[in-house]
Scaffold this motif. Structure first.
Motif, mmCIF file in Angstrom:
data_model
loop_
_atom_site.group_PDB
_atom_site.id
_atom_site.type_symbol
_atom_site.label_atom_id
_atom_site.label_comp_id
_atom_site.label_asym_id
_atom_site.label_seq_id
_atom_site.Cartn_x
_atom_site.Cartn_y
_atom_site.Cartn_z
ATOM 1 N N ARG A 1 0.835 -1.211 0.000
ATOM 2 C CA ARG A 1 0.000 0.000 0.000
ATOM 3 C C ARG A 1 0.869 1.262 0.000
ATOM 4 N N GLU B 1 -7.406 -1.779 -2.555
ATOM 5 C CA GLU B 1 -7.479 -3.135 -2.021
ATOM 6 C C GLU B 1 -7.475 -4.164 -3.149
ATOM 7 N N ILE C 1 -4.005 -4.369 -4.582
ATOM 8 C CA ILE C 1 -3.067 -5.015 -3.648
ATOM 9 C C ILE C 1 -3.037 -6.519 -3.864
#
Length: 599
Positions: A64, A71, A74
């Motif tokens: 991050r 998200e 990621i």
């Protein structure tokens, strides 16, 4: 003095040579299968960053902060980080001072663009070419899909599964490709321009024919043997399978079974998409997981299942030399799943799989013997007792373990995985309702005797006055207060916890009464036997076995029970001292008509 970096340099040169200048044998193998792709300069020094883990870091936070990723992003980046650091067993467990290899933004963008382009191009080209070259075929009477694939496509057994998938893809309107009927029209993949009618005359030897495999490169004709004893690939219900004939099991089913078993030891199977193996510093190997499934074990070992032997020996040597936790296994599709699982698990450092083909004992109340073919267990215990489970290969429904038995075994820490002829995991069979065992009251031996008689349907009289002598016959009267007095079948029995003179016993006998002495120190088992003798009930004290899952004269296990057995009202009754599991008691009641009574 020899340079310390010499081995590394040699390894780099070997990898560079293999990646950039593959030998004819290697390149031919890759062309034949398209399972592996070697990509040069996908990963270079400029496209990689090294990060040293700091105190308090965790992998999501690192990604991050470095990439400012969402998200969803990621998760994608995490997969690349895993691929770049295959030596790390659990990427979520990192420690301060540990070095991570991370991609940079340019690498991520390029990889994403290349992936989309490659996927779009591959899907479009393959689908268009395949459909354009497909040939129509009309199903004839008595033909199975196996017959058609053998005769029309000249496929050998190891190619049947690949051809089957292609036929399914070309016929999306057919709901079940394994159920075909005469007159039905199918599209078959094109396998070469050679006229099918001439193939029989062009065989170079008995039992061989030519098949052409379609590729993106110029077509090559590969000489293969065809087994004359063909077997249908039509999927049937387990109960319809004939035991005397080995059935072809689709690869998807085998992978599903392997995935289920390995999940017991936290292993995973990747059978879709691409898997990347970095070869620093020049490139990476891309594995097509639909052809070469990848298995990740909990201890960090990674196993590539090369079913068709398509990975060249040179590539295998490079992978296994570069990454000590990578193993490539050449396993043919014809091998039974349990044997595949045995080989895979035995590559693990933490677990072993052994062929036992014997009984194992589970539990103590009661003790149950189970026949299993394999046992998977921890090599070193992580707790008080090493984790283990059994694998049992069954031939038909009668061989399955009763559901109550599997539940009991699970509770005792020994799961049993049942495989129907190695082709599919069998769900738990019928389970009978739990049944609570009645318990005889016990404060004194007299109370135990009363409880036993009552549960068998008798009505003993408590604290009864029994006349030993009477005024009319003996000139005097004598009454004896006894613990229990029982009348049945014109017989009278006295059960008493105090000893009386022998002449009193003789006098009672003359009056047709049987005196039974229950001393306070008498053991409960002996009390039960004494009471049964008093009511003239036949009994035997022994260890009894209730066998289950019988097939072809063999049993799948038995319940071992130490008990006193009698018959009451034409029903078997077993007196036990143990607190038997309610599920096992329910099974004994329903399957064998057994009543258990605890004392």
């Amino acid at each position: 003095m020899r340079n310390k970096n010499f081995p590394r340099v040699m390894m780099f040169l070997m990898i560079f040579f293999l990646v950039t200048y593959p030998s004819p044998s290697v390149s031919g193998k890759v062309e034949d299968t398209a399972h592996l792709t070697l990509q040069k300069t996908i990963i270079s020094k400029k496209s990689l960053d090294t990060y040293v883990v700091q105190k308090g870091d965790w992998i999501f936070n690192i990604i991050r902060q470095k990439f400012g990723a969402s998200e969803k992003e990621i998760v994608k980046i995490l997969e690349q980080v895993k691929q770049l650091n295959p030596e790390i067993r659990d990427i979520h467990r990192i420690s301060p001072g540990q070095e991570l290899i991370l991609p940079n933004r340019e690498t991520l963008a390029a990889a994403e663009a290349e992936s989309k382009t490659r996927l779009k191009k591959s899907q479009g080209n393959d689908k268009d070419a395949e459909e354009a070259s497909a040939l129509p075929y009309v199903v004839k009477e008595g033909e199975t899909l196996s017959d058609i694939i053998h005769s029309e496509l000249s496929a050998v057994d190891e190619d049947i599964y690949r051809m089957l998938r292609t036929v399914k893809r070309l016929n999306p309107n057919v709901k079940n490709i394994n159920k075909i009927y005469p007159g039905q029209k199918l599209l078959l993949p094109y396998v070469g321009s050679q006229d099918r009618g001439e193939r029989g005359d062009q065989l170079s030897g008995k039992g061989t024919s030519f098949i052409a495999v379609k590729r993106t490169e110029p077509t090559k004709v590969v000489k293969k043997k065809i087994l004359r004893e063909e077997e249908p690939v039509v999927e049937k219900e387990p109960a319809q399978l004939k035991e005397e004939k080995k059935t072809i099991i689709p690869p998807e089913k085998k992978i599903a079974v392997i995935r289920y078993i390995l999940s017991r030891i936290n292993g995973s199977v990747i059978s879709e998409g691409k898997y990347f193996i970095p070869l620093f510093p020049t490139g990476q190997i891309t594995v097509d997981c639909s052809s070469v499934p990848v298995i990740e074990l909990d201890d960090g070992m990674t196993v590539l299942l090369d079913f068709s032997g398509s990975i060249p020996s040179g590539i295998k040597q490079v992978i296994e030399t570069t990454w000590k936790n990578y193993v490539i296994m050449n396993i043919g599709y014809d091998k039974d799943v349990p044997f595949m699982v045995e080989e895979i698990i035995n590559k693990s450092k933490d677990y072993s799989c052994k062929s036992v083909r014997n009984f194992v004992t589970v539990g103590h109340t009661p003790s149950i013997r189970l026949y299993v073919d394999w046992i998977v267990s921890e090599t070193e215990s992580k707790g008080e007792k090493p984790y283990s489970f059994g694998i049992k290969n069954v031939k038909n429904s009668s061989s399955l373990l009763p559901g109550n038995i599997r539940e009991y075994s699970d509770k005792k820490g020994f799961e049993v995985v049942e495989l129907l002829r190695g082709s599919e995991v069998v769900a738990m069979s019928e389970t009978f309702d739990d049944a609570v065992i009645p318990v005889l009251a016990y404060e004194t031996n007299a109370v135990l005797a009363e409880s036993l008689l009552t549960i068998l349907g008798y009505e003993p009289e408590k604290a009864a006055d029994v006349e030993i002598y009477n005024m009319k016959e003996h000139g005097f009267s004598l009454l004896l207060k006894v613990d229990l007095f029982l009348t049945f079948d014109n017989k009278r029995v006295i059960l008493h916890s105090k000893q009386i003179p022998q002449h009193f016993i003789d006098a009672l006998k003359e009056r047709g009464m049987n005196y039974v002495f229950l001393p306070p120190e008498q053991k409960k088992e002996s009390v039960v036997e004494t009471v049964l003798s008093a009511i003239e009930a036949p009994f035997v004290a022994d260890t009894f076995r209730f066998s289950f899952s019988q097939s072809e004269g063999k049993i799948g296990g038995d319940i071992v029970l130490a008990a006193i057995r009698t018959v009451n009202k034409n029903k078997a009754v077993y007196f036990v001292t143990q607190d038997i599991d309610p599920g096992i008691n329910g099974l004994l009641q329903k399957k064998w008509g057994v009543d258990l009574i605890r004392y």
